[in-house]
Enzyme design. Structure first.
Site, PDB file in Angstrom:
ATOM      1  N   ASP A 299      -1.234   1.005  -4.093  1.00 54.77           N
ATOM      2  CA  ASP A 299      -2.160   0.021  -4.676  1.00 54.77           C
ATOM      3  C   ASP A 299      -3.505   0.648  -5.038  1.00 54.77           C
ATOM      4  O   ASP A 299      -4.440  -0.061  -5.412  1.00 54.77           O
ATOM      5  CB  ASP A 299      -2.369  -1.158  -3.714  1.00 54.77           C
ATOM      6  CG  ASP A 299      -3.012  -0.751  -2.401  1.00 54.77           C
ATOM      7  OD1 ASP A 299      -2.851   0.417  -2.003  1.00 54.77           O
ATOM      8  OD2 ASP A 299      -3.659  -1.596  -1.750  1.00 54.77           O
TER       9      ASP A 299
ATOM     10  N   ASP B 185      -2.322   6.037  -3.518  1.00 54.17           N
ATOM     11  CA  ASP B 185      -1.156   5.415  -2.893  1.00 54.17           C
ATOM     12  C   ASP B 185      -0.693   4.269  -3.789  1.00 54.17           C
ATOM     13  O   ASP B 185      -1.116   4.162  -4.940  1.00 54.17           O
ATOM     14  CB  ASP B 185      -1.506   4.933  -1.478  1.00 54.17           C
ATOM     15  CG  ASP B 185      -2.654   3.921  -1.478  1.00 54.17           C
ATOM     16  OD1 ASP B 185      -3.408   3.871  -2.475  1.00 54.17           O
ATOM     17  OD2 ASP B 185      -2.795   3.181  -0.490  1.00 54.17           O
TER      18      ASP B 185
ATOM     19  N   ASP C 278      -5.931   1.892  -3.355  1.00 51.70           N
ATOM     20  CA  ASP C 278      -7.159   1.710  -2.567  1.00 51.70           C
ATOM     21  C   ASP C 278      -7.527   3.022  -1.868  1.00 51.70           C
ATOM     22  O   ASP C 278      -8.598   3.151  -1.300  1.00 51.70           O
ATOM     23  CB  ASP C 278      -7.052   0.552  -1.569  1.00 51.70           C
ATOM     24  CG  ASP C 278      -5.982   0.759  -0.499  1.00 51.70           C
ATOM     25  OD1 ASP C 278      -5.125   1.653  -0.654  1.00 51.70           O
ATOM     26  OD2 ASP C 278      -5.990  -0.001   0.500  1.00 51.70           O
TER      27      ASP C 278
ATOM     28  N   SER D 292       0.806  -1.218   0.000  1.00 51.91           N
ATOM     29  CA  SER D 292       0.000   0.000   0.000  1.00 51.91           C
ATOM     30  C   SER D 292       0.842   1.274   0.000  1.00 51.91           C
ATOM     31  O   SER D 292       1.513   1.565  -0.969  1.00 51.91           O
ATOM     32  CB  SER D 292      -0.966  -0.039   1.188  1.00 51.91           C
ATOM     33  OG  SER D 292      -1.922   0.971   1.085  1.00 51.91           O
TER      34      SER D 292
END
Length: 451
Positions: free
Chosen positions: A235, A233, A237, A96
């Site tokens: 990834d 960020d 999400d 992340s």
């Protein structure tokens, strides 16, 4: 926190604690736990992602599980693909917003929700027992490769639509969002300018989208006279937003605005947030027929509460939003499309933001070794309750004490060796006074825990 899994899956420094051997064990354990079926796997852009992905795949295939490898994929795309292909689970190889030397393994349920701590504990037990299911040579799982990006965009365009076209600057931080977020914005009919969208695994900015890390995005929005800046960020999400004046929109403000928009779009109901979210959300959505329910920090806790209450929207003040009408996976890319729809229907963000009540929010991170967190929290809880005059206590995740004028949350990080303090007050002076007292209390508690 468990032995391997923290608040957001397994997340460690690569080739120190997170090795191919551990990834193989995780794959074997997940396959053993599922018994049969299909698992979707995707990776972020980190240099170690392919190595760890292949180890997890080997473990899954050895237990007879079929694997659909979707390759480089933001976490929201993995969540979408699980449902698209009717899979039984999903795995994302990602750390992340952590620095590039970290990576992680996060497991998702068939409904797109992250595995709960209880299920992660079961995986840990299997990993430690070494009692893995092993199938004979003729029953080894089948590996296929798919690319669900086109279907994702098609589905998103059925849910979100714009009447006008806008200039959008998208900063994906050299992360996995590079392959999807700018494309969805373009398909919405917008003029898209991309920043940091080469998925190299070498990050040119801090991955957490905040005012400091998005200075270049803010400058670009201003220079290009754009309508909005969208950032993610590693990834994707999460979402960070820069308004039409080139100003980073504080997370609390953006959380309130999008929650309000979702209530307008889908009707009144429950909005789920976490114990580290401030009063602005409650104040802003009250007149729109929204009611706030608070839960533990982490997207899985938010998703669980959304499912339990049939909520309209769930979000954390970290830019992690869950739109249950779309999926129970946190999705910064779909969130970006919703932000544009909100601008299209309601007007510029700089104007909308003026309607959100403002409080002073301060955050602090204090180093605390993982092994001392539990003892330190016991001391913090006791001292905090003695030291501050509060009216309400929420202890579902750390300790949150509050009254009408302010609140303070003491909480151990689930992903880093730190203790977090978050607080909110009506004035800067009061916030700083509270923070000084809170920091002193935490440092003393950590020293005492060390003995």
């Amino acid at each position: 926190m468990g032995k391997y899994f923290g608040t957001s899956g397994i997340r460690e420094v690569v080739n120190e604690k997170l090795t191919p051997e551990l990834a193989l064990k995780a794959g074997l354990a997940l396959g053993t736990y599922l018994g049969e079926g299909t698992v979707v796997i995707g990776v972020d852009t980190r240099t170690s992602s392919e190595m760890l992905k292949n180890a997890v795949i080997s473990g899954l295939l050895a237990t007879g599980i079929n694997v659909i490898d979707i390759g480089l994929a933001p976490t929201p795309l993995t969540g979408f693909a699980i449902k698209l292909y009717g899979a039984d689970a999903g795995v994302t190889i990602t750390a992340s917003h952590n620095p590039p030397e970290y990576n992680g393994i996060k497991v998702w349920d068939k409904n797109g929700m992250a595995y709960t701590p209880d299920r992660e504990r079961k995986l840990e037990e299997i990993m430690d027992s070494g009692q893995f299911k092993r199938v004979p040579w003729n029953e080894i799982g089948k590996l296929t490769r798919e690319d669900p990006r086109e279907e994702y965009i098609e589905e998103a365009l059925k849910t979100v639509s714009l009447e006008d076209s806008y200039t959008v600057v998208v900063d994906t931080g050299n992360g996995a969002g590079s392959i999807l977020s700018p494309y969805l914005q373009r398909e919405l009919g917008n003029r898209v300018i991309s920043l940091n969208s080469h998925p190299s695994g070498f990050f040119v900015r801090e991955l957490e989208p905040n005012a400091k890390s998005l200075e270049m995005l803010a400058k670009t929005v201003k220079a290009m006279n754009a309508d909005v800046g969208i950032a993610h960020d590693g990834d994707a999400d999460r979402i960070g937003v820069v308004d039409d004046t080139g100003k980073f929109v504080e997370y609390e403000v953006m959380l309130s605005l999008i929650a309000g928009y979702m209530l307008r779009k889908y009707g009144e109901g429950i909005v789920v947030t976490t114990v580290d979210a401030g009063f602005a959300l409650d104040d802003y959505i009250r007149d729109l027929g929204g009611r706030v329910v608070r839960t533990k920090v982490g997207d899985v806790a938010v998703a669980e509460e959304l499912a339990r209450h049939g909520g309209v929207f769930g979000g954390e003040p970290s830019g992690t939003w869950i739109m249950p009408q779309w999926n129970l996976t946190p999705d910064g890319i779909f969130a970006g499309a919703l932000v544009l729809e909100m601008i299209d229907k309601l007007g510029p963000i700089s104007e909308l933001a003026k309607e959100v009540p403002r409080y002073v929010t301060l955050r602090a991170k204090i180093p605390c070794p993982n092994e001392l967190k539990e003892k330190a929290m016991e001391i913090i809880a006791k001292r905090a309750l003695e030291s501050f005059e509060y009216k309400r206590l929420i202890d579902i995740d750390g300790v949150r004490i509050e009254n009408e004028e302010w609140w303070i949350l003491f909480r151990p990080s689930g992903t880093e060796p730190i203790m977090r303090i978050t607080l909110e007050a009506q004035t800067q002076e009061k916030a700083e006074e509270l923070m000084e007292k809170a920091e002193k209390l935490v440092r003393e508690a950590i020293r005492e825990a060390q003995g």
